[in-house]
Design a protein around this motif. Sequence first.
Motif, mmCIF file in Angstrom:
data_model
loop_
_atom_site.group_PDB
_atom_site.id
_atom_site.type_symbol
_atom_site.label_atom_id
_atom_site.label_comp_id
_atom_site.label_asym_id
_atom_site.label_seq_id
_atom_site.Cartn_x
_atom_site.Cartn_y
_atom_site.Cartn_z
ATOM 1 N N UNK A 1 0.836 -1.203 0.000
ATOM 2 C CA UNK A 1 0.000 0.000 0.000
ATOM 3 C C UNK A 1 0.866 1.246 0.000
ATOM 4 N N UNK A 2 1.886 1.210 0.841
ATOM 5 C CA UNK A 2 2.751 2.377 0.933
ATOM 6 C C UNK A 2 3.453 2.635 -0.389
ATOM 7 N N UNK A 3 3.879 1.572 -1.006
ATOM 8 C CA UNK A 3 4.568 1.692 -2.283
ATOM 9 C C UNK A 3 3.637 2.250 -3.345
ATOM 10 N N UNK A 4 2.407 1.772 -3.333
ATOM 11 C CA UNK A 4 1.427 2.278 -4.289
ATOM 12 C C UNK A 4 1.213 3.761 -4.116
ATOM 13 N N UNK A 5 1.062 4.141 -2.850
ATOM 14 C CA UNK A 5 0.822 5.547 -2.555
ATOM 15 C C UNK A 5 1.994 6.381 -3.034
ATOM 16 N N UNK A 6 3.183 5.907 -2.747
ATOM 17 C CA UNK A 6 4.385 6.641 -3.130
ATOM 18 C C UNK A 6 4.500 6.721 -4.645
#
Lengths: 367, 136
Positions: free
Chosen positions: A118-123
């Motif tokens: 999720x964090x990677x997607x957001x980034x």
Amino acid sequence: MNSTSTHFVPARRVNIYEPLHQFGMWGETFKSNIGNGNLNTPSHIIIQNSQLDNNLSEDTSHGTPLVFDQETSTSRHPDKIKRRLAQNREAAKKSRLRKKAYVQQLETSRLKLIQLEQELDRARQQGFYVGNGIDTSTTTSLGFSENMNPGIVAFEMEYGHWIEEQNKQICELRTVLQGHVGDVELRLLVEIAMKHYFDLFRMKSAAAKEDVFFIMSGMWRTSAERFFLWIGGFRPSDLIKVLLPHFDVMTDQQILDVCNLRQSCQQAEDALSQGMEKLQHTLADCIAGGRLGEGNYVPQVNSAMERAEASVSFVNQADHLRHETLQQMHRILTTRQAARGLLALGEYFQRLRALSSSWATRHREPA
Amino acid sequence: MQGTISCTRHYPMIPAAESLRPMPLRTQGDGESVRTLVEENAVMVIGRKGCCMCLVVKRLFFGLGVNPAVLDIDEKMEVEVMNELEKIGVQGGRETVMLPAVYIGGRLFGGLDRVMATHISGELVPILKEVGALWL
């Protein structure tokens, strides 16, 4: 309850076909375990029949294996039976616990993986790579932008080096100010630190020409720094307010000068902010021109792109203001005060970057 | 279709002081009047119409309590006005003028850069007082 645990061998005569029958009882579990490569196969049953798959007997170190001895009748050794049953239970229990621990580990890892994704997607949506939660006070929290503009990629790389250099300078200032240091050496350090900030403004100016939206929204900075963003960087009057209590003893004249400086900054910032507002209004009007909803908007987008270029001069003016403010502070303060001020300023931003880093990893702590 | 959008954008209200100043020349672009304007006003801001930086300069002066004369020029007269401006104050020569341009005491002071720098260094207010643009 785990079905495998209740199926221990009743005390009766065992013949060659028994083991296979045993397998039939445990079949489901074994099949699924084999399929998943589960290491916690209830393997405490060691069967002497060599027809069996060796995989199932890999875990032989835990518990005493129960051996199905065809020849020895268990009815002749009741103690042995009891001992074997007890050991069997023990082994089964250990196996259950191991399995439980393993499953829990899998679950936790699964959750972590989801969070990371999720964090990677957001980034990625924000247009840049997030590092793997590394401490941002020593390095930038970013890798390189997915922005393909080579000028921007170069800028991000340069900024990474700038931060490293900044951290070194802050360390040196801290060390030097803790001991005794002459004014000459201190003046040199102050000059170096000031020049370092001016270098950043130059870098930003070049990058703004490449992609002003990128600079304007502070994409190259950490999240907490972006929270305080004003026209692509820090707000000078805010910084003066933050730093003022941290100087050593100041003369009345100095205090007056700093207050005047803060007021001048505020006035200049207000004027720039109003100009930015007008620019935003103009841009919005431009984008919204014609009829909204018809689906054809190439002309609006094109003319908006021309207007967006005007933002470049705002970035430049804002940085010019920051530059002049730093210069004026330098004029007002003594060398020693300036050194302390620059140290305080540097650490202030380090703390913001540390906040960003902690913030990014706050959900990853185990419950 | 114009007129169907009912909400319009309003720019921030300008202080009352601005309405008291002499009407800025908006349509005449002839050299003489530009020159006269520059010489007659303690502070004058010249910029392109709709330029946001020009607004920044204006707001900065208003914020200080100064009432500059303002000349908004549009593209058509820009060349002519620039020609005239470049002749001001320089005997026989020309000096390049970037817009927005600020004239203080009849002479070219500079652009937003210089205004910012001198304001931060605290030198601007005394200059403005000298030319009578500020009385406090």
